[in-house]
Design an enzyme around this catalytic site. Sequence first.
Site, mmCIF file in Angstrom:
data_model
loop_
_atom_site.group_PDB
_atom_site.id
_atom_site.type_symbol
_atom_site.label_atom_id
_atom_site.label_comp_id
_atom_site.label_asym_id
_atom_site.label_seq_id
_atom_site.Cartn_x
_atom_site.Cartn_y
_atom_site.Cartn_z
ATOM 1 N N ASP A 71 44.117 50.024 -5.819
ATOM 2 C CA ASP A 71 43.079 49.502 -4.928
ATOM 3 C C ASP A 71 41.768 49.283 -5.669
ATOM 4 O O ASP A 71 41.516 49.877 -6.726
ATOM 5 C CB ASP A 71 42.806 50.488 -3.787
ATOM 6 C CG ASP A 71 43.927 50.529 -2.758
ATOM 7 O OD1 ASP A 71 44.987 49.914 -2.996
ATOM 8 O OD2 ASP A 71 43.733 51.188 -1.729
ATOM 9 N N ASP A 72 40.918 48.436 -5.076
ATOM 10 C CA ASP A 72 39.485 48.303 -5.395
ATOM 11 C C ASP A 72 39.180 47.487 -6.648
ATOM 12 O O ASP A 72 38.021 47.427 -7.060
ATOM 13 C CB ASP A 72 38.805 49.671 -5.512
ATOM 14 C CG ASP A 72 38.782 50.424 -4.186
ATOM 15 O OD1 ASP A 72 39.308 49.901 -3.187
ATOM 16 O OD2 ASP A 72 38.245 51.542 -4.161
ATOM 17 N N HIS A 122 42.334 43.407 0.382
ATOM 18 C CA HIS A 122 41.631 44.682 0.581
ATOM 19 C C HIS A 122 40.208 44.422 1.079
ATOM 20 O O HIS A 122 39.301 45.193 0.785
ATOM 21 C CB HIS A 122 41.617 45.474 -0.723
ATOM 22 C CG HIS A 122 41.406 46.949 -0.563
ATOM 23 N ND1 HIS A 122 41.989 47.692 0.427
ATOM 24 C CD2 HIS A 122 40.661 47.836 -1.297
ATOM 25 C CE1 HIS A 122 41.625 48.966 0.314
ATOM 26 N NE2 HIS A 122 40.807 49.072 -0.720
ATOM 27 N N HIS A 126 34.913 45.348 0.745
ATOM 28 C CA HIS A 126 35.258 46.760 0.858
ATOM 29 C C HIS A 126 34.111 47.566 1.480
ATOM 30 O O HIS A 126 33.632 48.551 0.898
ATOM 31 C CB HIS A 126 35.617 47.344 -0.511
ATOM 32 C CG HIS A 126 36.352 48.650 -0.440
ATOM 33 N ND1 HIS A 126 35.717 49.846 -0.139
ATOM 34 C CD2 HIS A 126 37.650 48.981 -0.641
ATOM 35 C CE1 HIS A 126 36.585 50.823 -0.157
ATOM 36 N NE2 HIS A 126 37.778 50.325 -0.456
ATOM 37 N N HIS A 216 43.592 53.809 -8.139
ATOM 38 C CA HIS A 216 42.503 52.829 -8.185
ATOM 39 C C HIS A 216 42.347 52.302 -9.612
ATOM 40 O O HIS A 216 42.169 53.094 -10.536
ATOM 41 C CB HIS A 216 41.191 53.456 -7.709
ATOM 42 C CG HIS A 216 41.205 53.867 -6.273
ATOM 43 N ND1 HIS A 216 41.735 55.064 -5.852
ATOM 44 C CD2 HIS A 216 40.790 53.214 -5.161
ATOM 45 C CE1 HIS A 216 41.626 55.145 -4.526
ATOM 46 N NE2 HIS A 216 41.063 54.050 -4.083
#
Length: 255
Positions: A71-72, A122, A126, A216
């Site tokens: 993620d991210d 995502h 965010h 991540h």
Amino acid sequence: MKHKLNTAVGCLSLLICFVFFRESPYFWTIIVSIVVLFNLILASGILFLRFEYFYPAVYKNSSPEVILTFDDGPDPVHTAEVLDILQKYEIKALFFVIGKKATEHPELIRRIIDEGHEIGNHTQNHPIFFAMYSRKKIAAEIDAAEKNLAALTKREIRLFRPPIGYMNPSIASVLKKRTLKIVGWNVRSYDSFKNEAQLLTRLIRLTKKGSIVLMHDNLAHTSVVLEAYIQRAQSNGIIFAKQEQLKKFIHEIHH
């Protein structure tokens, strides 16, 4: 469905309490217990995707291969490091990318796709308080990311993971209208909080056959630990998904 059921049961329980236990010395104890239980179940639905309280979520692989998810990103330094390691071990992963970062680093998005990995939405920015947004703002975040990712990948992005993993009825409503699929996890690395030694120990201890692992790719120590994790897990008999197995996993989600 679970939220509606919980609400209906809670309201019915309160009604029964008022009708049959109004004169009981335990009346307020029962009322408070009903309200507390309702809110505990509600909080679990908000905090834990795998509870599937508001919306269906995939949180394990039906096949024995482990699915790595990141993620991210994309991050100009650490995503490249992660990709180098995955390429070395011929492992394919699922990257839930932030739309704004994707437009800033299109070369990394192209590399992710070219090397056989998959991409998920995502959100565009965010936002930490995404779960507190109105439906209009939730939709705008998801749609902006979808538009940018579609332009970069030349494909429709149908997988989604909410920021921090929080869910609510508004997010569920937006996802349902867009027929997006949520991919959760059953191994959360907590790499945002663990040091390298703690992170490696946790990953090795929790990774089992069919796990979906959350990490991540914007964190330095995650990329540092990744190769040792892969090596140790493989020595324990863990098989990480290659391209064919990742495609099978994605196909099963959509069907």
